[in-house]
Design an enzyme around this catalytic site. Structure first.
Site, PDB file in Angstrom:
ATOM      1  N   SER A   7      25.768 -52.930  37.945  1.00 19.47           N
ATOM      2  CA  SER A   7      26.269 -54.301  37.820  1.00 19.47           C
ATOM      3  C   SER A   7      27.788 -54.262  37.773  1.00 19.47           C
ATOM      4  O   SER A   7      28.378 -53.716  36.840  1.00 19.47           O
ATOM      5  CB  SER A   7      25.734 -54.958  36.554  1.00 19.47           C
ATOM      6  OG  SER A   7      26.510 -56.118  36.286  1.00 19.47           O
ATOM      7  N   HIS A  32      25.044 -54.768  42.502  1.00 19.37           N
ATOM      8  CA  HIS A  32      24.587 -55.983  41.805  1.00 19.37           C
ATOM      9  C   HIS A  32      25.797 -56.829  41.409  1.00 19.37           C
ATOM     10  O   HIS A  32      26.699 -56.369  40.717  1.00 19.37           O
ATOM     11  CB  HIS A  32      23.789 -55.579  40.562  1.00 19.37           C
ATOM     12  CG  HIS A  32      23.141 -56.714  39.838  1.00 19.37           C
ATOM     13  ND1 HIS A  32      21.928 -57.255  40.214  1.00 19.37           N
ATOM     14  CD2 HIS A  32      23.525 -57.423  38.737  1.00 19.37           C
ATOM     15  CE1 HIS A  32      21.590 -58.229  39.381  1.00 19.37           C
ATOM     16  NE2 HIS A  32      22.547 -58.351  38.477  1.00 19.37           N
ATOM     17  N   HIS A  65      23.065 -61.938  42.083  1.00 17.63           N
ATOM     18  CA  HIS A  65      22.276 -62.558  41.006  1.00 17.63           C
ATOM     19  C   HIS A  65      22.957 -63.865  40.607  1.00 17.63           C
ATOM     20  O   HIS A  65      23.986 -63.865  39.939  1.00 17.63           O
ATOM     21  CB  HIS A  65      22.219 -61.563  39.834  1.00 17.63           C
ATOM     22  CG  HIS A  65      21.483 -62.061  38.639  1.00 17.63           C
ATOM     23  ND1 HIS A  65      21.509 -61.415  37.415  1.00 17.63           N
ATOM     24  CD2 HIS A  65      20.679 -63.137  38.457  1.00 17.63           C
ATOM     25  CE1 HIS A  65      20.765 -62.077  36.546  1.00 17.63           C
ATOM     26  NE2 HIS A  65      20.258 -63.135  37.146  1.00 17.63           N
ATOM     27  N   MET A  67      23.396 -66.888  38.506  1.00 17.35           N
ATOM     28  CA  MET A  67      23.109 -67.552  37.225  1.00 17.35           C
ATOM     29  C   MET A  67      23.872 -68.866  37.261  1.00 17.35           C
ATOM     30  O   MET A  67      24.879 -69.061  36.572  1.00 17.35           O
ATOM     31  CB  MET A  67      23.543 -66.644  36.068  1.00 17.35           C
ATOM     32  CG  MET A  67      22.585 -65.465  35.888  1.00 17.35           C
ATOM     33  SD  MET A  67      23.306 -64.108  34.938  1.00 17.35           S
ATOM     34  CE  MET A  67      24.162 -63.245  36.268  1.00 17.35           C
ATOM     35  N   ASP A 174      16.945 -56.215  34.387  1.00 15.19           N
ATOM     36  CA  ASP A 174      18.397 -56.390  34.258  1.00 15.19           C
ATOM     37  C   ASP A 174      18.726 -56.719  32.805  1.00 15.19           C
ATOM     38  O   ASP A 174      18.249 -57.719  32.273  1.00 15.19           O
ATOM     39  CB  ASP A 174      18.832 -57.528  35.199  1.00 15.19           C
ATOM     40  CG  ASP A 174      20.330 -57.792  35.181  1.00 15.19           C
ATOM     41  OD1 ASP A 174      21.078 -57.018  34.554  1.00 15.19           O
ATOM     42  OD2 ASP A 174      20.745 -58.782  35.824  1.00 15.19           O
TER      43      ASP A 174
HETATM   44  C1  DX5 Z   1      23.619 -60.266  32.402  1.00 15.73           C
HETATM   45  C2  DX5 Z   1      23.754 -59.756  33.811  1.00 15.73           C
HETATM   46  C3  DX5 Z   1      23.594 -58.300  33.913  1.00 15.73           C
HETATM   47  C4  DX5 Z   1      24.581 -57.485  33.121  1.00 15.73           C
HETATM   48  C5  DX5 Z   1      23.922 -56.194  32.749  1.00 15.73           C
HETATM   49  O1  DX5 Z   1      23.525 -61.655  32.416  1.00 15.73           O
HETATM   50  O2  DX5 Z   1      22.765 -60.354  34.641  1.00 15.73           O
HETATM   51  O3  DX5 Z   1      23.541 -57.879  35.268  1.00 15.73           O
HETATM   52  O4  DX5 Z   1      25.768 -57.207  33.802  1.00 15.73           O
HETATM   53  O5  DX5 Z   1      24.789 -55.465  31.942  1.00 15.73           O
HETATM   54  P1  DX5 Z   1      24.267 -54.281  31.015  1.00 15.73           P
HETATM   55  O6  DX5 Z   1      23.631 -53.262  31.893  1.00 15.73           O
HETATM   56  O7  DX5 Z   1      25.519 -53.817  30.351  1.00 15.73           O
HETATM   57  O8  DX5 Z   1      23.278 -54.876  30.033  1.00 15.73           O
HETATM   58 ZN    ZN Z   2      22.504 -59.502  36.674  1.00 14.22          ZN
END
Ligand code: DX5
Ligand code: ZN
Length: 222
Positions: A7, A32, A65, A67, A174
């Protein structure tokens, strides 16, 4: 096949392009990209113009992704920016089937995501149309949170349903994925793993990516 998707939320954004190229060199399978609109989630990151600028730094698939509250409205922008997979949330305001069809009509793979409080059965009506389902293992919005092991029954139920229907749908997890948590996620049927802080905070991220992939492959038993 087990895939590791760093990510970029945890990268040095002053070097977004170079960090993306580095992830490719260091063995990532997907890149990602976490797009947040400060409305669907309480955080704001980046949008299509930034992804477009970074696109030329790597040939790896961009796993975007979203959001955001209205993915239908913006899907085309992200496709044009170079997304290969677009994931949106079932909890967003966009009509689900229309949004999946829109993404696919743009020549992009479509994925649907569920937040921790949403039951996995809600994606079942759309499974045949999807390339991937993302089961969130933290509340979306921020990197560096703790993995929610209580999401594992959702992963297992989904893998069983995908197998029962004979479909080829990836299951992505994730949030909080690390060398401590990846095995249980794979054991329950996940095969695509997002890892932000685990990869970027590792002293050797290439070694961490390889370790994560190996641990997942050893634990996956479907
Ligand atoms: C959170 C994101 C993730 C995040 C994961 O809302 O969708 O992709 O970056 O980060 P880690 O691996 O640090 O939990
Ligand atoms: Zn994510």
């Amino acid at each position: 096949m087990m895939k590791i998707a760093p990510s970029m939320l945890s990268c040095d954004f002053a070097r977004f392009g170079e960090e993306t190229a580095r992830m490719e060199r260091e063995g990532a399978d997907l890149i990602h990209m976490d797009v947040m609109d400060a409305h669907f989630v309480p955080n704001l990151t980046f949008g299509a113009p930034i992804i477009k600028a970074v696109r030329k730094y790597s040939a790896l698939p961009f796993d975007v992704h979203l959001m955001i509250s209205d993915p239908l409205k913006y899907a085309e922008d992200f496709a044009k920016a170079g997304a290969d997979i677009i994931t949106f949330h079932i909890e967003s305001d966009s009509p689900v089937e229309e949004t999946i069809n829109k993404i696919k009509s743009l020549g992009v793979k479509a994925a649907l995501s569920v937040k921790p409080k949403t039951s996995v059965e809600e994606v079942f009506p759309y499974l045949d149309m999807l390339d991937m389902v993302l089961i969130m293992t933290v509340e979306p919005g921020f990197g560096g949170q703790s993995f929610m092991a209580d999401m594992m029954p959702k992963v297992k139920k989904l893998r069983e349903e995908i197998n029962r229907r004979g479909l080829n749908v990836d299951i992505q997890v994730d949030g909080g994925i690390s060398d401590k948590t990846i095995a249980v996620a794979a054991q329950n049927g996940a095969n695509v793993f997002v890892a932000g802080s685990a990869v970027f905070a590792a002293p050797d991220s290439a070694q961490m990516i390889e370790k994560l992939r190996t641990l997942a492959a050893e634990a996956y038993n479907f």
